[in-house]
Write a protein that holds these residues in place. Structure first.
Motif: not given
Length: 483
Positions: A395-396, A459-460, A353-357, A331-334
């Protein structure tokens, strides 16, 4: 392929012998070994086509095994330290359905975490069980659910009477393990069955540095995806049971759900994978652990990237952790985890394998090499360098969703429904499942109240190109709600 005869691989060995015999076939499958569909021979090879067979007196029948399949399942039970083991050829989804249907009657209360796989919700639709959700612990920094705190389990079962079973996800998709032994002991005092989705822990019994398996700790039933972390072919899983579970009823349920033409290739791959884990698992998994620790030490030196590991142990809901799972926080990679996932796949030919936000998940398995790990490290270093030039700050904020159950999932599934515009669904009762896949955890499930928080989260995910599935409207502009 040179013919090799192995000891103690009864099904794989017998299948190989049968495939090379000069047998005139007037049975199914219709390709008649390697003769009928040449393009499949060209792509799959003669050996696979010759081993794709149907049940026969010589090769036993999984619906009522009497010889080689019976022996192979007994060896599987011994390897997993369970009373019985059953071959499952439609993935752990089928094993979970069988587990629930064999123990839960209509109206029975089931205590379970909300971060369960969609197959559990579907099993409740089939069985008519009544879910009582317990919130797993949540890590704000990672943006993911951890596992269940055993104190919460005790508090709930002390307050709610007549809970028939508890269903647990152990480990989670990210490798987080609860204090399963403590939960089993707590439930034992109340005669509550302990059922475990151990899909991502099929390798646990085969290395001493991994968490202890559900069967060894005394759970009543567990489902393991031998194809995920054990090396079998995709869809090859197993259902394991301990004492106090009626094996004949479990078998009856499996036969209701499983094809009478169960794939011998899949079943034989379970037999071969089991043999490999027993013979070589300790060393192969030790190598996987070493590679995972090496990856962590290197990736943690990459700017703005962190691999989560054993430092989480001791937090609520995390008593043990499977180190072979690399939860890589980006997440710090923007960049979102979905964006890093796409970059790895499209630009570096790396398949996570997978990803999330916030994260990507990389599995280190018995087949992973140091070259694989170094390729991943190098790709992340390049992505980190590129992302440092990105001036846009994302800013998620992720919060844990706490669903409100209004209807039993089965009742909701069979209720009349209508499609309603997404933004107009607040305070309506959902009539379908919506989820990001993988991992296939429902954001909202049939019978749950749709809140503004849930709409905002959907929506996100849509805005960040998550792969959403199972909904009736594939564009997710509407939701199916109870009318």
């Amino acid at each position: 392929m040179q013919d090799k005869i192995y000891g103690k691989i009864p099904l794989l060995d017998s299948l190989r012998k049968y495939s090379i015999k000069d047998i005139t076939c007037f049975d199914v499958p219709g390709h008649v070994r390697n003769r009928g569909v040449k393009i499949l021979n060209e792509y799959f090879g003669d050996d696979i086509m010759n081993m794709d067979i149907n049940s026969s007196p010589r090769m036993d029948n999984v619906s009522n095994p009497q010889s080689i399949i019976k022996e192979a399942e007994a060896l599987l039970a011994k390897a997993y330290k369970s009373k019985n083991a059953f071959f499952i050829t439609n993935g752990t989804t089928q094993a979970i359905h069988a587990m629930i249907l064999a123990t839960i009657n209509p109206g029975d209360k089931v205590l379970l975490p909300r971060n369960i796989h969609k197959s559990v919700i579907n099993a409740l639709i089939l069985s008519g069980g009544q879910p009582i959700f317990i919130q797993p612990e949540f890590c704000d920094d990672l943006g993911i659910s951890l596992n269940i705190d055993h104190y919460k389990v005790k508090d709930i079962i002390d307050k709610i009477e007549d809970i028939k079973a508890i269903f647990l996800l152990n480990p989670t998709y990210y490798g987080m393990c609860c204090d399963l032994k403590e939960i089993i002991d707590i439930c034992s005092e109340k005669n509550i069955l302990v059922l475990v989705d151990e899909a991502h822990g099929a390798h646990f019994p085969f290395n001493d540095e991994l968490p202890v398996s559900a069967m060894e700790l005394g759970a009543h039933m567990s489902a393991v995806s031998i194809h995920k972390t054990g090396g079998a072919l995709t869809q090859a899983s197993a259902l394991l049971i301990n004492e106090n579970i009626d094996a004949s009823k479990v078998k009856q349920i499996i036969n209701m759900l499983q094809s009478t033409s169960a794939s011998y290739l899949l079943m034989a791959s379970i037999d071969g994978a089991r043999h490999n884990l027993v013979e070589n698992g300790q060393g192969q998994l030790l190598n996987a652990l070493k590679l995972s620790r090496y990856a962590k030490s290197r990736i943690n030196k990459v700017n703005n990237i962190k691999v989560i590991s054993k430092e989480l142990i001791g937090n609520k809901g995390v008593s043990y952790l499977d180190e072979t799972k690399l939860c890589i926080n980006v997440k710090k990679l923007n960049l979102t985890g979905f964006e890093v996932y796409d970059l790895l796949y499209k630009e570096f030919d790396i398949q996570p394998e997978m990803a999330d936000l916030y994260n990507i998940l990389a599995l280190v398995s018995i087949g992973t090499t140091k070259e694989d790990i170094d390729k991943l490290i190098n790709a992340l270093e390049i992505i980190s360098t590129i992302s440092s030039k990105n001036q846009i700050t994302k800013n998620i904020k992720i919060k844990q969703i706490k669903p409100i159950v209004k209807l039993n999932p089965r009742e909701a599934f069979y209720s009349n429904k209508e499609n309603v515009i997404l933004s107009d669904c607040v305070d309506r009762v959902c009539g379908e499942s919506i989820m990001a896949y993988p991992p296939g955890i429902p954001i909202i499930a049939p019978g749950e109240l749709i809140t503004k928080e849930i709409i905002d989260y959907i929506k996100l995910l849509k805005d960040n190109n998550a792969y959403l599935c199972d909904m009736n409207d594939k564009n997710l502009e509407t939701i199916l709600v109870i009318s």
